[in-house]
Design a protein around this motif. Structure first.
Motif, PDB file in Angstrom:
ATOM      1  N   ASP A 223       0.849  -1.189   0.000  1.00 16.94           N
ATOM      2  CA  ASP A 223       0.000   0.000   0.000  1.00 16.94           C
ATOM      3  C   ASP A 223       0.885   1.239   0.000  1.00 16.94           C
ATOM      4  N   GLY A 224       1.231   1.705  -1.205  1.00 17.63           N
ATOM      5  CA  GLY A 224       2.087   2.879  -1.314  1.00 17.63           C
ATOM      6  C   GLY A 224       3.507   2.638  -0.831  1.00 17.63           C
ATOM      7  N   VAL A 225       4.031   1.443  -1.053  1.00 17.65           N
ATOM      8  CA  VAL A 225       5.409   1.128  -0.643  1.00 17.65           C
ATOM      9  C   VAL A 225       6.381   1.875  -1.549  1.00 17.65           C
ATOM     10  N   ARG A 226       7.232   2.679  -0.945  1.00 19.26           N
ATOM     11  CA  ARG A 226       8.193   3.490  -1.702  1.00 19.26           C
ATOM     12  C   ARG A 226       9.569   2.830  -1.698  1.00 19.26           C
ATOM     13  N   LEU A 227      10.157   2.755  -2.895  1.00 23.78           N
ATOM     14  CA  LEU A 227      11.488   2.172  -3.039  1.00 23.78           C
ATOM     15  C   LEU A 227      12.349   3.071  -3.909  1.00 23.78           C
ATOM     16  N   PRO A 228      13.627   3.210  -3.587  1.00 24.20           N
ATOM     17  CA  PRO A 228      14.524   3.924  -4.498  1.00 24.20           C
ATOM     18  C   PRO A 228      14.756   3.084  -5.753  1.00 24.20           C
ATOM     19  N   ASP A 229      15.141   3.723  -6.827  1.00 23.34           N
ATOM     20  CA  ASP A 229      15.376   2.996  -8.077  1.00 23.34           C
ATOM     21  C   ASP A 229      16.478   1.954  -7.912  1.00 23.34           C
ATOM     22  N   ALA A 230      17.352   2.142  -6.929  1.00 22.42           N
ATOM     23  CA  ALA A 230      18.416   1.168  -6.671  1.00 22.42           C
ATOM     24  C   ALA A 230      17.864  -0.182  -6.219  1.00 22.42           C
ATOM     25  N   ARG A 231      16.588  -0.239  -5.864  1.00 19.56           N
ATOM     26  CA  ARG A 231      15.952  -1.487  -5.474  1.00 19.56           C
ATOM     27  C   ARG A 231      15.278  -2.182  -6.659  1.00 19.56           C
ATOM     28  N   ARG A 232      15.339  -1.579  -7.835  1.00 23.70           N
ATOM     29  CA  ARG A 232      14.844  -2.254  -9.044  1.00 23.70           C
ATOM     30  C   ARG A 232      15.911  -3.238  -9.508  1.00 23.70           C
ATOM     31  N   ILE A 233      15.492  -4.468  -9.824  1.00 24.46           N
ATOM     32  CA  ILE A 233      16.428  -5.501 -10.271  1.00 24.46           C
ATOM     33  C   ILE A 233      16.288  -5.682 -11.772  1.00 24.46           C
ATOM     34  N   GLY A 234      17.392  -5.544 -12.491  1.00 22.19           N
ATOM     35  CA  GLY A 234      17.348  -5.667 -13.943  1.00 22.19           C
ATOM     36  C   GLY A 234      16.725  -4.450 -14.586  1.00 22.19           C
ATOM     37  N   ALA A 235      16.457  -4.562 -15.870  1.00 22.40           N
ATOM     38  CA  ALA A 235      15.876  -3.442 -16.615  1.00 22.40           C
ATOM     39  C   ALA A 235      14.366  -3.406 -16.448  1.00 22.40           C
ATOM     40  N   GLU A 236      13.791  -2.240 -16.687  1.00 24.06           N
ATOM     41  CA  GLU A 236      12.332  -2.145 -16.717  1.00 24.06           C
ATOM     42  C   GLU A 236      11.794  -3.074 -17.807  1.00 24.06           C
ATOM     43  N   GLY A 237      10.763  -3.820 -17.473  1.00 23.81           N
ATOM     44  CA  GLY A 237      10.167  -4.743 -18.426  1.00 23.81           C
ATOM     45  C   GLY A 237      10.846  -6.104 -18.503  1.00 23.81           C
ATOM     46  N   GLN A 238      11.918  -6.289 -17.747  1.00 25.11           N
ATOM     47  CA  GLN A 238      12.647  -7.562 -17.769  1.00 25.11           C
ATOM     48  C   GLN A 238      12.143  -8.537 -16.703  1.00 25.11           C
ATOM     49  N   GLY A 239      11.220  -8.093 -15.877  1.00 25.21           N
ATOM     50  CA  GLY A 239      10.832  -8.860 -14.703  1.00 25.21           C
ATOM     51  C   GLY A 239      10.272 -10.236 -14.995  1.00 25.21           C
ATOM     52  N   PHE A 240       9.472 -10.365 -16.055  1.00 26.55           N
ATOM     53  CA  PHE A 240       8.866 -11.671 -16.309  1.00 26.55           C
ATOM     54  C   PHE A 240       9.926 -12.685 -16.724  1.00 26.55           C
ATOM     55  N   ALA A 241      10.890 -12.262 -17.515  1.00 32.38           N
ATOM     56  CA  ALA A 241      11.995 -13.149 -17.883  1.00 32.38           C
ATOM     57  C   ALA A 241      12.795 -13.548 -16.650  1.00 32.38           C
ATOM     58  N   ILE A 242      12.998 -12.600 -15.739  1.00 30.71           N
ATOM     59  CA  ILE A 242      13.687 -12.892 -14.486  1.00 30.71           C
ATOM     60  C   ILE A 242      12.904 -13.912 -13.674  1.00 30.71           C
ATOM     61  N   ALA A 243      11.588 -13.726 -13.633  1.00 27.83           N
ATOM     62  CA  ALA A 243      10.746 -14.646 -12.867  1.00 27.83           C
ATOM     63  C   ALA A 243      10.794 -16.053 -13.442  1.00 27.83           C
TER      64      ALA A 243
END
Length: 394
Positions: A223-243
């Motif tokens: 619910d409105g969890v804020r994260l810095p961009d440094a907490r993004r893993i991989g590139a934007e849109g790459q998440g499903f391949a990572i999963a």
């Protein structure tokens, strides 16, 4: 576990003396710390967090990862045999180790050097426990339909949504979360590393399950969890391949857990058949029961060979998606059959909580569902054999 159960480890294929010592350590911990408490704690629904602290201190929570970051540098062929040993003692512990390893996979394989150095040592050997957040209330098998959303706000991301069926939900120290950052479908998904104490993150009451009661499974709300961009893993849109990459490895973990559980059921059934006497002799002397035990043992050995072959492909850097799906499918189905037959061997006693096989049976059912149902495994296997399904036009 019956004493004779230890004999099954004699013929294990272990590549180094270090691996042999590792398995000996795991067997010692399992026999001394895990197995004696399993029945009582599962009946009470008690999660053994202190056992995971012990496993972390013993360098057993990061076995397949790089030692530079606190891992164990072990090949999957060794790591999976550790999981099998843990599962034979208590499935809650083995599944927890497998899920923790799954939750570390995204950062270990797709994170930047800075991210790995900052977070992996604590995740792999610092006593932390992880959770993996892909499924949602309305997207289980169709994982690409997830609705949890992450929206950019300056240099931060704001996450909103609900994840479902999360092992360690509510008790994990970190969550690997897949969230939608773009278009519908698999190309719009991105992976994030979320601290367990992040403001706005909460968990529902644990699900009331037929088995694995000591392992909490819960919905996780963002619910409105804020994260810095440094907490993004991989590139934007790459998440499903990572999963998907993580799930291939996770399915091998479930296969190994299935074989360990089935082996524990067989060990119990054999010990009982040797001791139980009817018509003046042990029931193990009757051909019908001997054939049943033989079939149980054959399924276990076949499952073990299948998951180890898939692990060997992974260790060699070769494609193993099809083999991982086969291993998960066959081994979890084998666990269900073997535990059912173990209850039959024990007869009325097998249906009581005085013996562990009724618990093994309830736990085995879960293994046919997690990390992709066995129907989904068949879809994956068939796709590799015959190609993707054709779509009727018009």
């Amino acid at each position: 576990m019956p004493d004779h159960a230890q004999g099954r480890f004699v013929e294990r294929r272990l590549p180094t003396e270090e691996a042999r010592e590792l398995l000996a350590l795991v067997r010692e911990i399992a026999a001394r710390e895990i197995a004696p408490r399993a029945a009582e704690e599962e009946a009470e629904g008690r999660f053994p967090r202190e056992l995971f602290t012990l496993l972390s201190a013993s360098n057993l929570l990061g076995l397949p990862y790089d030692s530079v970051y606190g891992g164990g540098d072990q090949p999957y062929t060794v790591y999976l045999q550790v999981l099998e040993e843990l599962a034979a003692a208590r499935l809650t512990v083995a599944l927890g180790v497998s899920v923790h390893s799954l939750s570390c996979h995204a950062l270990a394989e797709f994170g930047s050097e800075e991210q790995r150095a900052a977070h992996l040592p604590a995740m792999l050997g610092g006593g932390l426990l992880g959770a993996y957040c892909l499924s949602e209330p309305s997207s289980g098998s169709d994982a690409a339909a997830l609705r949890t959303r992450a929206v950019r706000d300056g240099g931060q991301w704001v996450l909103d949504g609900t994840k479902a069926w999360i092992t360690h939900g509510g008790i994990a120290d970190f969550y690997t979360v897949l969230a939608r950052t773009g278009e519908d479908g698999p190309k719009g998904i991105t992976a994030f590393l979320v601290p367990g104490d992040a403001p706005g993150l909460s968990a529902a009451a644990p699900e009331r399950k037929m088995g694995m009661r000591g392992s909490p499974t819960a919905q996780v709300h963002l619910d409105g969890v804020r994260l810095p961009d440094a907490r993004r893993i991989g590139a934007e849109g790459q998440g499903f391949a990572i999963a998907l990459a993580a799930l291939d490895s996770g399915r091998l973990g479930i296969a190994a857990c299935s074989v360990g559980l089935a082996q524990a059921a067989l060990d119990t059934a054999v010990a009982y058949a040797r001791e139980r006497r009817q018509f003046g002799r042990p029931i193990a002397d009757f051909q019908g029961l001997r054939f049943l035990l033989a079939d149980m043992a054959t399924r276990i050995e076949a499952g073990r060979a299948l998951y180890l072959e898939a692990a060997r492909l992974r260790d060699e850097g070769r494609p193993f998606t099809k083999q991982a799906a086969m291993a998960k499918l066959f081994c979890s189905d084998a666990a269900m059959r073997v535990t059912t037959d173990a209850v039959q061997v024990l007869g009325g006693y097998g249906y009581t909580a005085d013996f562990p096989v009724e618990r093994f049976l309830r736990e085995a059912k879960m293994l046919q569902i997690v990390e992709g149902t066995n129907q989904i495994q068949r879809v994956v296997i068939a796709r590799h054999l015959a190609g993707p399904e054709s779509r009727r036009q018009g």
